[in-house]
Design an enzyme around this catalytic site. Sequence first.
Site, PDB file in Angstrom:
ATOM      1  N   ASP A 160       4.182   3.461  13.334  1.00  0.00           N
ATOM      2  CA  ASP A 160       2.733   3.664  13.351  1.00  0.00           C
ATOM      3  C   ASP A 160       2.413   4.283  11.995  1.00  0.00           C
ATOM      4  OD1 ASP A 160       0.140   4.649  13.552  1.00  0.00           O
ATOM      5  OD2 ASP A 160       0.371   5.318  15.635  1.00  0.00           O
TER       6      ASP A 160
ATOM      7  N   ILE B  86      -0.920 -12.464   8.968  1.00  0.00           N
ATOM      8  CA  ILE B  86      -0.732 -12.583   7.525  1.00  0.00           C
ATOM      9  C   ILE B  86       0.521 -11.844   7.062  1.00  0.00           C
ATOM     10  CG2 ILE B  86      -1.726 -11.990   5.278  1.00  0.00           C
ATOM     11  CD1 ILE B  86      -4.501 -12.431   6.557  1.00  0.00           C
ATOM     12  N   GLY B  87       0.766 -10.667   7.626  1.00  0.00           N
ATOM     13  CA  GLY B  87       1.953  -9.901   7.239  1.00  0.00           C
ATOM     14  C   GLY B  87       3.233 -10.668   7.488  1.00  0.00           C
TER      15      GLY B  87
ATOM     16  N   LYS C  14       4.074  -1.569  14.869  1.00  0.00           N
ATOM     17  CA  LYS C  14       4.170  -0.838  16.136  1.00  0.00           C
ATOM     18  C   LYS C  14       4.720  -1.677  17.284  1.00  0.00           C
ATOM     19  CE  LYS C  14      -0.069   0.446  16.686  1.00  0.00           C
ATOM     20  NZ  LYS C  14      -1.217   1.100  17.360  1.00  0.00           N
TER      21      LYS C  14
ATOM     22  N   ALA D 210       3.804  -6.399   9.928  1.00  0.00           N
ATOM     23  CA  ALA D 210       4.417  -7.714   9.671  1.00  0.00           C
ATOM     24  C   ALA D 210       4.932  -8.405  10.925  1.00  0.00           C
ATOM     25  CB  ALA D 210       5.560  -7.558   8.666  1.00  0.00           C
ATOM     26  N   SER D 211       4.573  -7.923  12.093  1.00  0.00           N
ATOM     27  CA  SER D 211       5.081  -8.554  13.310  1.00  0.00           C
ATOM     28  C   SER D 211       4.328  -9.836  13.642  1.00  0.00           C
ATOM     29  CB  SER D 211       5.001  -7.585  14.496  1.00  0.00           C
ATOM     30  OG  SER D 211       3.660  -7.170  14.715  1.00  0.00           O
TER      31      SER D 211
ATOM     32  N   TYR E 164     -16.055   0.445   9.228  1.00  0.00           N
ATOM     33  CA  TYR E 164     -15.024  -0.516   8.830  1.00  0.00           C
ATOM     34  C   TYR E 164     -15.028  -0.729   7.319  1.00  0.00           C
ATOM     35  CZ  TYR E 164     -12.609  -4.942   8.082  1.00  0.00           C
ATOM     36  OH  TYR E 164     -11.772  -5.925   7.596  1.00  0.00           O
TER      37      TYR E 164
END
Length: 419
Positions: free
Chosen positions: A74, A22-23, A42, A18-19, A168
Amino acid sequence: MLQNTGKLAGCTLFITGASRGIGKAIALKAARDGANIVIAAKTAEAHPKLPGTIYTAAQEVEAAGGKALACIVDIRDEQQVGDAVQKAVDKFGGIDILVNNASAISLTGTLETPLKKVDLMLGVNLRGTYMTSKLVIPHLLKSRSPHILNLSPPLNLNPVWFKNHTAYTMAKYGMSMCVLGMAEEFRGQIAVNALWPKTAIQTAAMDMLGGEGISKQCRTSDIMADAAYAVLSRPKHYTGHFLVDEDVLKEQGVRDFEQYAVQPGHPLLPDFFLDEAPESLVEQMEQHGATPAFKPPPSSSAEPSSGGPIESTFNAIRGVINEDVVKLTQGIYQFDLSGENKGLWFLDLKSGAGSAGQGQSPVKADVVMAMDSSDFSKMFAGKLKPTMAFMSGKLKIKGDMTLALKLEKLMGRMSKAKL
């Protein structure tokens, strides 16, 4: 923009990654209600190429009206995740919502993907989502309105989404499989859903992947924040859904999507995994200046044929569906059949005593199932289970996977009818 309603006031959200991006957008949307936000990421120190840290994000959350707790996490590290969860409970008294947003991406082929990157994607996307959910769930079970929202795509086994970046896709689908399993495991206790964007979203990752000029083909992260807010505002029995941002907001009455465009009026780049009509996606991508990585086969959505084995199957279906079946199922199915008896058929097990017939469903389907007409007949004759058809690639499903699996109960009734 979707207006805040105050429904998340006082709720505690634990958001991974969330840093930024979208978060952080989801965090700020909830903060405007007065929510408590745990920023689990992180980035404790500024990155030369990526904006924001957990501390700058926390400042923005508090400026927006929420309360923030910044945690260095992390999500591959069980101890760090566990410590952050405990800090959240100690500070805010519990956790109401988990948003599994943290993700790692490498759009590279099998031979070009180092195992270090494979481990990173599986560790963050799949294992990190599973582990964070596992550690937060005991606290969600104590909440009055518990939610898990994974930012992951609908499960789609079309090979075009695997061939160029298998690692992915496996890792991202791992997040979606957590939704599929946990929604059923905790049905009635916790709402567990997935949310995915219809178009590319402008984030630092997109800028790095797409290069200069990609942003004008994107929407802002606000559209995902608004859609997430709408989902998280729903009751806990709204669960097991694989949702697309635009569809969610249309249900909320939003009609102006230009407001979310980075450059209003510019064509948008469709996102991965959403290929209801793959050939149309190729055309759109080429029109928008992108180079599609695949050329899918033509669509099988031809005009439905009349009579024959499919008509016989639906006649038998009509003979066994009733109000009890509808009450147990609560789903509308659209079948897109290819092969010898190609065509569109629908099965409404959501209203009245149920109905079935040719053509497009009069009401928007909850599940769209694409398969060969011969396999369709086998499935309803009890000779091919939907789960096996799906896992083998014979059946492609878009929509609510839990409803798709409920069809197996109807299969038992059909096999007794000796189709």
